[in-house]
Design an enzyme around this catalytic site. Structure first.
Site, PDB file in Angstrom:
ATOM      1  N   GLU A  37       0.872  -1.160   0.000  1.00 35.48           N
ATOM      2  CA  GLU A  37       0.000   0.000   0.000  1.00 35.48           C
ATOM      3  C   GLU A  37       0.917   1.220   0.000  1.00 35.48           C
ATOM      4  O   GLU A  37       1.806   1.314   0.856  1.00 35.48           O
ATOM      5  CB  GLU A  37      -0.865  -0.016   1.267  1.00 35.48           C
ATOM      6  CG  GLU A  37      -1.914   1.052   1.252  1.00 35.48           C
ATOM      7  CD  GLU A  37      -2.767   1.084   2.511  1.00 35.48           C
ATOM      8  OE1 GLU A  37      -2.719   0.130   3.307  1.00 35.48           O
ATOM      9  OE2 GLU A  37      -3.472   2.087   2.696  1.00 35.48           O
ATOM     10  N   ARG A 264       5.037 -12.733   9.893  1.00 33.87           N
ATOM     11  CA  ARG A 264       5.730 -11.512   9.532  1.00 33.87           C
ATOM     12  C   ARG A 264       7.064 -11.461  10.242  1.00 33.87           C
ATOM     13  O   ARG A 264       7.277 -12.134  11.252  1.00 33.87           O
ATOM     14  CB  ARG A 264       4.889 -10.285   9.831  1.00 33.87           C
ATOM     15  CG  ARG A 264       4.560 -10.074  11.295  1.00 33.87           C
ATOM     16  CD  ARG A 264       3.484  -9.018  11.498  1.00 33.87           C
ATOM     17  NE  ARG A 264       3.904  -7.683  11.116  1.00 33.87           N
ATOM     18  CZ  ARG A 264       3.352  -6.969  10.131  1.00 33.87           C
ATOM     19  NH1 ARG A 264       2.389  -7.479   9.401  1.00 33.87           N
ATOM     20  NH2 ARG A 264       3.751  -5.746   9.873  1.00 33.87           N
ATOM     21  N   LYS A 274       4.491   0.722   9.464  1.00 32.51           N
ATOM     22  CA  LYS A 274       4.574   1.979   8.732  1.00 32.51           C
ATOM     23  C   LYS A 274       3.973   3.121   9.538  1.00 32.51           C
ATOM     24  O   LYS A 274       4.471   4.239   9.499  1.00 32.51           O
ATOM     25  CB  LYS A 274       3.867   1.846   7.388  1.00 32.51           C
ATOM     26  CG  LYS A 274       4.744   1.209   6.329  1.00 32.51           C
ATOM     27  CD  LYS A 274       4.084   1.225   4.975  1.00 32.51           C
ATOM     28  CE  LYS A 274       3.048   0.147   4.880  1.00 32.51           C
ATOM     29  NZ  LYS A 274       2.496  -0.023   3.529  1.00 32.51           N
TER      30      LYS A 274
HETATM   31  P1  ATP Z   1       2.886  -2.215   8.086  1.00 27.60           P
HETATM   32  O1  ATP Z   1       2.388  -3.152   9.143  1.00 27.60           O
HETATM   33  O2  ATP Z   1       4.324  -1.874   8.210  1.00 27.60           O
HETATM   34  O3  ATP Z   1       2.027  -1.003   7.911  1.00 27.60           O
HETATM   35  P2  ATP Z   1       1.525  -3.413   5.934  1.00 27.60           P
HETATM   36  O4  ATP Z   1       1.255  -4.861   6.006  1.00 27.60           O
HETATM   37  O5  ATP Z   1       0.383  -2.534   6.210  1.00 27.60           O
HETATM   38  O6  ATP Z   1       2.808  -3.068   6.769  1.00 27.60           O
HETATM   39  P3  ATP Z   1       1.628  -3.343   3.108  1.00 27.60           P
HETATM   40  O7  ATP Z   1       2.081  -2.257   2.219  1.00 27.60           O
HETATM   41  O8  ATP Z   1       0.200  -3.713   3.098  1.00 27.60           O
HETATM   42  O9  ATP Z   1       2.106  -2.986   4.558  1.00 27.60           O
HETATM   43  O10 ATP Z   1       2.513  -4.630   2.884  1.00 27.60           O
HETATM   44  C1  ATP Z   1       2.823  -5.176   1.630  1.00 27.60           C
HETATM   45  C2  ATP Z   1       3.180  -6.617   1.817  1.00 27.60           C
HETATM   46  O11 ATP Z   1       4.271  -6.753   2.706  1.00 27.60           O
HETATM   47  C3  ATP Z   1       2.036  -7.397   2.430  1.00 27.60           C
HETATM   48  O12 ATP Z   1       1.882  -8.594   1.701  1.00 27.60           O
HETATM   49  C4  ATP Z   1       2.453  -7.651   3.830  1.00 27.60           C
HETATM   50  O13 ATP Z   1       1.915  -8.840   4.296  1.00 27.60           O
HETATM   51  C5  ATP Z   1       3.978  -7.684   3.712  1.00 27.60           C
HETATM   52  N1  ATP Z   1       4.605  -7.300   4.977  1.00 27.60           N
HETATM   53  C6  ATP Z   1       4.409  -6.155   5.670  1.00 27.60           C
HETATM   54  N2  ATP Z   1       5.110  -6.158   6.812  1.00 27.60           N
HETATM   55  C7  ATP Z   1       5.771  -7.342   6.857  1.00 27.60           C
HETATM   56  C8  ATP Z   1       6.669  -7.957   7.794  1.00 27.60           C
HETATM   57  N3  ATP Z   1       7.013  -7.347   8.923  1.00 27.60           N
HETATM   58  N4  ATP Z   1       7.148  -9.180   7.492  1.00 27.60           N
HETATM   59  C9  ATP Z   1       6.809  -9.794   6.351  1.00 27.60           C
HETATM   60  N5  ATP Z   1       5.981  -9.279   5.433  1.00 27.60           N
HETATM   61  C10 ATP Z   1       5.455  -8.072   5.672  1.00 27.60           C
HETATM   62 MG    MG Z   2      -1.357  -3.760   4.780  1.00 27.72          MG
END
Ligand code: ATP
Ligand code: MG
Length: 569
Positions: A37, A264, A274
């Site tokens: 995102e 994760r 984020k």
């Molecule tokens: P955050 O929790 O940092 O806001 P998010 O999951 O909202 O991260 P996205 O942009 O939706 O961020 O993530 C893109 C991809 O990265 C998704 O498939 C998510 O599952 C993966 N991802 C995000 N954080 C992690 C992590 N700590 N370890 C592994 N994969 C991750």
């Molecule tokens: Mg997300």
């Protein structure tokens, strides 16, 4: 069978992929995607997901991995993030070729799918407010209640949905909800909202839309539209998989991808969210998303981490189904290992102390051979100037040496790297009694650092010729947080803000570097002998105003943890 041998070493995701390929599910294809995102910069947790998705695609013949921006929330998204994410994925070493997609490109198709759901009697326009919806939803132990609008006629819902799209209603007036089951044990399945009214400007579609699809509706359909076979996501989406499948099962879609969840990445002494990272930036706790202390890929790049090291780290931690915390020392270990092989060695003095070699002829300069990288013969050698006045590290001299201090003190002989054996004869102090300069003599017969009579010295020190030295600023970084788990909130209401390490940045000025570094080359990585790995800052460094960031010190705590583990185990 070779196949079986292989699969025994495969992680659970690769096992599923291999099984699906063998059975011909998904038409024998492997198609993955990385779906960020664009509401922040990528961090090391994303690197895990990127490496996984691109690796699984490339390990299988004809496999593909898309980069897709999951841009359905206009309020939080920015073009700056879209650009930085592409830069970071490329920097990590991955190529989505011509497969760059945006969920927003599918807005019309998603809208059509929503109408299809309504027509099939599987969605309805609901007038409950957000608060009412929460009330009706029930709890984990109690079922929810049906919305009074649940049995709204198809034609009426269609009409209202079209008017939502036309902008007739204010935000919050209506939502479109999937008609599933208000008594479902899984709360996610209790008639989730799939569209909401949001009168916001979108960074790609402008003001074309005033209704936006929700994540659970968008993601599975985007996957299907792109022909994804294996949709990898993190564990928190496990409870939402039934909804992912429900949407695809109730629409006429191109294909039905398999959602698979993995744990994760959590790193010690770091936050990987984020939202939290954005607070650090907006509150000015760090200099920006690319502050070298940040766990973002842009921060790590600026600090001097290599993409190879990050990829190696991600490979080593693997994928599992259970959440765990990985030690940040393990990441630093991978960085150090990689930098050890590729970094030229140079001499740089961080805290200079002037040394005058009293018996060295004034005005004489010798250019001495110095090895560029003992780990890599092909790196060759360079010449460093030696002269009567030098700098050494303040900490390499002690007037009153404690036991086991083998470096310089009055009356002791040590080796100056690549140069000579020198003996300290006396110190010069200022009015307050501080040592401001030391005097030495050198033995002209020890050129290169060995004595013809075979006498030994206990330490070898780095140095820089005073007349030839280049001034630099050096930034020493330490962990951004001083708690292993900075996310922990205690009774007093302390949160990650309270766990920031006030000593995470130390700026040294007036550092003295050997002249081979005189010309600015932002981004270059070097090892300052005995001090650590450093990277010339890509933003603030320039000719005449050099700035180096310490990537990692030489000492490897992780290696010690590992050896200790082996000894005990
Ligand atoms: P955050 O929790 O940092 O806001 P998010 O999951 O909202 O991260 P996205 O942009 O939706 O961020 O993530 C893109 C991809 O990265 C998704 O498939 C998510 O599952 C993966 N991802 C995000 N954080 C992690 C992590 N700590 N370890 C592994 N994969 C991750
Ligand atoms: Mg997300």
């Amino acid at each position: 069978m070779a196949e079986n041998n292989d699969s025994r070493s495969l992680d659970f995701i690769r096992e599923i992929v291999a099984r699906d390929l063998a059975s011909g599910k998904h038409g024998g294809r492997v198609a993955t995607r990385f779906p960020p995102e664009p509401n922040g910069y990528l961090h090391i947790g994303h690197a895990k997901a990127i490496c996984l998705n691109f690796a699984i695609a490339s390990e299988n013949e004809g496999g593909t991995c898309n980069l897709r921006f999951d841009d359905t929330n206009p309020a939080k998204e920015e073009v700056e993030y879209v650009d930085s994410i592409q830069e970071d994925v490329r920097w990590l070493g991955f190529d989505w070729e011509d497969r760059l997609y945006y969920a927003s490109d599918y807005f019309q198709r998603l809208y059509d799918f929503a109408e299809e759901l309504i027509r099939k009697g599987n969605a309805y326009v609901c007038s409950l407010s957000a608060e009412e919806m929460r009330e009706y939803r029930g709890t984990l132990t109690e079922p929810g209640r049906n919305s009074p609008d649940r049995d709204r006629q198809v034609e009426e819902s269609l009409d209202l949905f079209r008017r939502m799209r036309a902008g007739e209603f204010e935000e919050g007036r209506y939502t479109l909800r999937a008609k599933i089951d208000m008594a479902a044990p899984n709360v996610t399945m209790r008639d989730p909202a799939i569209y909401r009214i949001k009168k916001a400007h979108h960074h790609r579609t402008g003001d074309d839309w005033c209704i936006y699809p929700m994540y659970d509706f968008t993601h599975c359909l985007s996957d299907s539209i792109e022909g994804i076979t294996h949709s990898l996501c993190t564990l928190e989406f496990e409870a939402r998989r039934p909804l992912y499948d429900w949407v695809l099962d109730h629409l006429d879609v191109p294909c039905h991808p398999q959602q698979i969840e993995f744990a994760r990445l959590n790193l010690s002494y770091t936050v990987l969210s984020k939202r939290k990272l954005l607070t650090l930036v907006s509150e000015g706790r760090v200099s920006g998303w690319d502050d070298p202390r940040m766990p973002t890929l842009s921060g790590m790049r600026r600090r001097g981490f290599t993409p190879q090291a990050i990829r190696t780290f991600c490979e080593r931690i693997g994928v599992a189904k259970r959440d765990s915390v990985v030690s940040v020392a393990q990441l630093e270990h991978a960085v150090r290992e990689d930098l050890n092989l590729r970094s030229p060695r140079v001499m740089g003095v961080l805290n200079p102390l002037k040394v005058v070699i009293e018996n060295y002829p004034d005005g004489q300069v010798e250019w001495l051979e110095a090895v560029n990288n003992p780990e890599d013969e092909s790196a060759g050698s360079r010449k460093v100037p030696f002269s009567r006045e030098l700098y050494i590290e303040q900490e390499d001299f002690r007037e009153d040496p404690p036991k086991k201090f083998y470096r310089l003190t009055v009356g002791r002989e040590v080796r100056l790297r690549y140069a000579y054996l020198v003996t300290c004869t006396r110190v010069i102090k200022d009015n307050q009694g501080n040592v401001i300069e030391i005097r030495c003599t050198y033995d002209p017969d020890t050129k290169g650092g060995t004595a013809p009579d075979g006498r030994k010295v206990k330490s070898t020190m780095h140095w820089v010729s005073a007349d030839h030295a280049v001034d630099a600023e050096i930034r020493l970084y330490d962990r951004l947080f001083n708690r292993e788990n900075p996310n922990q909130v205690d009774e007093a209401g302390h949160d990650f803000h309270d766990n920031l390490n006030p000593e995470s940045l130390e700026v040294l000025t007036g550092c003295k570097l050997e002249p081979s570094l005189a010309e600015s080359r932002p981004g270059q990585r070097v090892q300052f002998e005995r001090r650590g790995y450093f990277c010339e800052d890509i933003k603030d460094s320039s000719d005449g105003c050099l700035v180096f960031n310490r990537t990692v010190p030489l000492r490897d705590t992780w290696a010690r943890i590992e050896t200790a583990g082996k000894q005990h185990g």
